[in-house]
Design a protein around this motif. Structure first.
Motif, PDB file in Angstrom:
ATOM      1  N   TRP A  23       0.831  -1.202   0.000  1.00 20.95           N
ATOM      2  CA  TRP A  23       0.000   0.000   0.000  1.00 20.95           C
ATOM      3  C   TRP A  23       0.869   1.256   0.000  1.00 20.95           C
ATOM      4  O   TRP A  23       0.609   2.203  -0.752  1.00 20.95           O
ATOM      5  CB  TRP A  23      -0.908  -0.012   1.230  1.00 20.95           C
ATOM      6  N   PHE A  24       1.933   1.266   0.818  1.00 18.57           N
ATOM      7  CA  PHE A  24       2.791   2.446   0.868  1.00 18.57           C
ATOM      8  C   PHE A  24       3.549   2.613  -0.451  1.00 18.57           C
ATOM      9  O   PHE A  24       3.755   3.755  -0.902  1.00 18.57           O
ATOM     10  CB  PHE A  24       3.792   2.347   2.018  1.00 18.57           C
ATOM     11  N   ASP A  25       3.981   1.509  -1.042  1.00 14.55           N
ATOM     12  CA  ASP A  25       4.661   1.605  -2.343  1.00 14.55           C
ATOM     13  C   ASP A  25       3.777   2.332  -3.349  1.00 14.55           C
ATOM     14  O   ASP A  25       4.242   3.203  -4.094  1.00 14.55           O
ATOM     15  CB  ASP A  25       4.997   0.213  -2.878  1.00 14.55           C
ATOM     16  N   GLU A  26       2.500   1.970  -3.374  1.00 17.97           N
ATOM     17  CA  GLU A  26       1.562   2.614  -4.293  1.00 17.97           C
ATOM     18  C   GLU A  26       1.352   4.076  -3.911  1.00 17.97           C
ATOM     19  O   GLU A  26       1.289   4.953  -4.788  1.00 17.97           O
ATOM     20  CB  GLU A  26       0.225   1.856  -4.278  1.00 17.97           C
ATOM     21  N   TRP A  27       1.234   4.341  -2.611  1.00 17.42           N
ATOM     22  CA  TRP A  27       1.063   5.718  -2.153  1.00 17.42           C
ATOM     23  C   TRP A  27       2.260   6.577  -2.555  1.00 17.42           C
ATOM     24  O   TRP A  27       2.099   7.702  -3.039  1.00 17.42           O
ATOM     25  CB  TRP A  27       0.886   5.746  -0.634  1.00 17.42           C
ATOM     26  N   TYR A  28       3.450   6.027  -2.372  1.00 14.15           N
ATOM     27  CA  TYR A  28       4.672   6.764  -2.696  1.00 14.15           C
ATOM     28  C   TYR A  28       4.736   7.068  -4.197  1.00 14.15           C
ATOM     29  O   TYR A  28       5.030   8.201  -4.599  1.00 14.15           O
ATOM     30  CB  TYR A  28       5.902   5.963  -2.268  1.00 14.15           C
ATOM     31  N   ASP A  29       4.459   6.059  -5.015  1.00 16.70           N
ATOM     32  CA  ASP A  29       4.501   6.261  -6.466  1.00 16.70           C
ATOM     33  C   ASP A  29       3.504   7.328  -6.909  1.00 16.70           C
ATOM     34  O   ASP A  29       3.775   8.112  -7.822  1.00 16.70           O
ATOM     35  CB  ASP A  29       4.193   4.949  -7.192  1.00 16.70           C
ATOM     36  N   ARG A  30       2.363   7.350  -6.261  1.00 11.57           N
ATOM     37  CA  ARG A  30       1.308   8.277  -6.667  1.00 11.57           C
ATOM     38  C   ARG A  30       1.530   9.690  -6.124  1.00 11.57           C
ATOM     39  O   ARG A  30       1.209  10.673  -6.789  1.00 11.57           O
ATOM     40  CB  ARG A  30      -0.044   7.753  -6.178  1.00 11.57           C
ATOM     41  N   ASN A  31       2.125   9.806  -4.941  1.00 10.62           N
ATOM     42  CA  ASN A  31       2.181  11.107  -4.279  1.00 10.62           C
ATOM     43  C   ASN A  31       3.564  11.742  -4.199  1.00 10.62           C
ATOM     44  O   ASN A  31       3.663  12.952  -3.979  1.00 10.62           O
ATOM     45  CB  ASN A  31       1.649  10.984  -2.841  1.00 10.62           C
ATOM     46  N   VAL A  32       4.607  10.956  -4.371  1.00 15.70           N
ATOM     47  CA  VAL A  32       5.945  11.492  -4.130  1.00 15.70           C
ATOM     48  C   VAL A  32       6.815  11.496  -5.364  1.00 15.70           C
ATOM     49  O   VAL A  32       7.534  12.469  -5.624  1.00 15.70           O
ATOM     50  CB  VAL A  32       6.661  10.705  -3.010  1.00 15.70           C
TER      51      VAL A  32
END
Length: 266
Positions: A23-32
């Motif tokens: 989930w964090f990997d996806e969050w990072y790719d999308r937001n950072v």
């Protein structure tokens, strides 16, 4: 930053953060990944990247801070004083990134000083070496870079690079071979070396080097470190020796022993 609210909930309800890595990997790719970092965002991201074991993000954030944060680097917790306990231990972050930032001063100073140091220390038969040396040093002072002991605490490394891009002084001693130094090339080379020095902190090197047993001689490095191998062997990011060195969490004498073994093997 919303990711900190997840961390706060995990701290309260004892989440297993390993289960949330995808989930964090996806969050990072999308937001950072496409977002331009600034001092606040980068400092806020360090702990989440560490908690969720995001090696690429942690390297990216720590490299950005080392090169772009002016002065002493610290973390930033955006969720208030009640959660001050949620942070990286200083030896695992603050000490490492500031050590790397401080080392960049030495890396930059070396090639900036090398040629003028030779002019000042070697015997000369000409009468222009003093004027040549003084003009070069004055040009660095005019750029508000020299002395580095004064410029480094107040400015980011990138700010210093930007100032050195305006360096245009050339030697007036065209007829004297020792004094006819290509000063712009010296400055450009110093910036190039310093820019390529640090790849960010490596979570894998940090984990491998952190003692896990009472007997440190039985740790990862004793069994798996190959002196002739790459510095980023078994790591999720590509990096050189400086990242390995600054990511070290074990005893310094052990690190120095491994460095000696490495240099003997090469």
């Amino acid at each position: 930053m919303e990711i900190w609210h997840v961390i706060r909930a995990g701290d309260k309800y004892i989440f297993n953060f390993k289960d949330l890595r995808p989930w964090f990997d996806e969050w990072y790719d999308r937001n950072v990944e496409e977002q331009e970092l600034d001092s606040e965002i980068a400092r806020e991201l360090a702990f989440p990247c560490w908690v969720f074991d995001h090696a690429v993000g942690f390297a990216h954030v720590t490299k950005w801070l080392v090169y772009n944060f002016p002065g002493h680097i610290t973390e930033r917790n955006p969720i208030g004083p009640k959660y001050r306990h949620i942070h990286l231990a200083p030896p695992d972050f603050v000490g490492l990134v500031n050590q790397a930032r401080g080392r960049l001063k030495t890396v930059l100073r070396g090639p900036l000083w090398e040629k003028v140091g030779s002019l000042l220390s070697e015997p000369h038969t000409c009468s222009c070496w003093q004027k040549t040396s003084a003009e070069y040093l004055a040009a660095l002072v005019k750029c508000k870079v020299y002395p580095l002991e004064e410029s480094f605490p107040k400015n980011s490394v990138t700010q210093i690079f930007n100032r050195l891009e305006g360096f245009g002084h050339t030697s007036a001693a065209k007829d004297c071979k020792p004094c006819n130094v290509n000063w712009p090339e010296c400055v450009s080379s110093a910036c190039k070396i310093a820019r390529g020095y640090f790849d960010g902190l490596c979570l894998d090197c940090m984990d491998h080097s952190k003692p896990k047993r009472a007997d440190e001689d039985e740790d990862y490095w004793t069994h798996d470190f190959k002196p002739s191998a790459r510095w980023d062997q078994n790591c999720r990011i590509s990096h050189g020796e400086p990242t390995w060195y600054h990511s070290w969490l074990g005893r310094d004498d052990r690190r120095q022993k491994l460095l000696k073994e490495r240099h003997k093997a090469l």
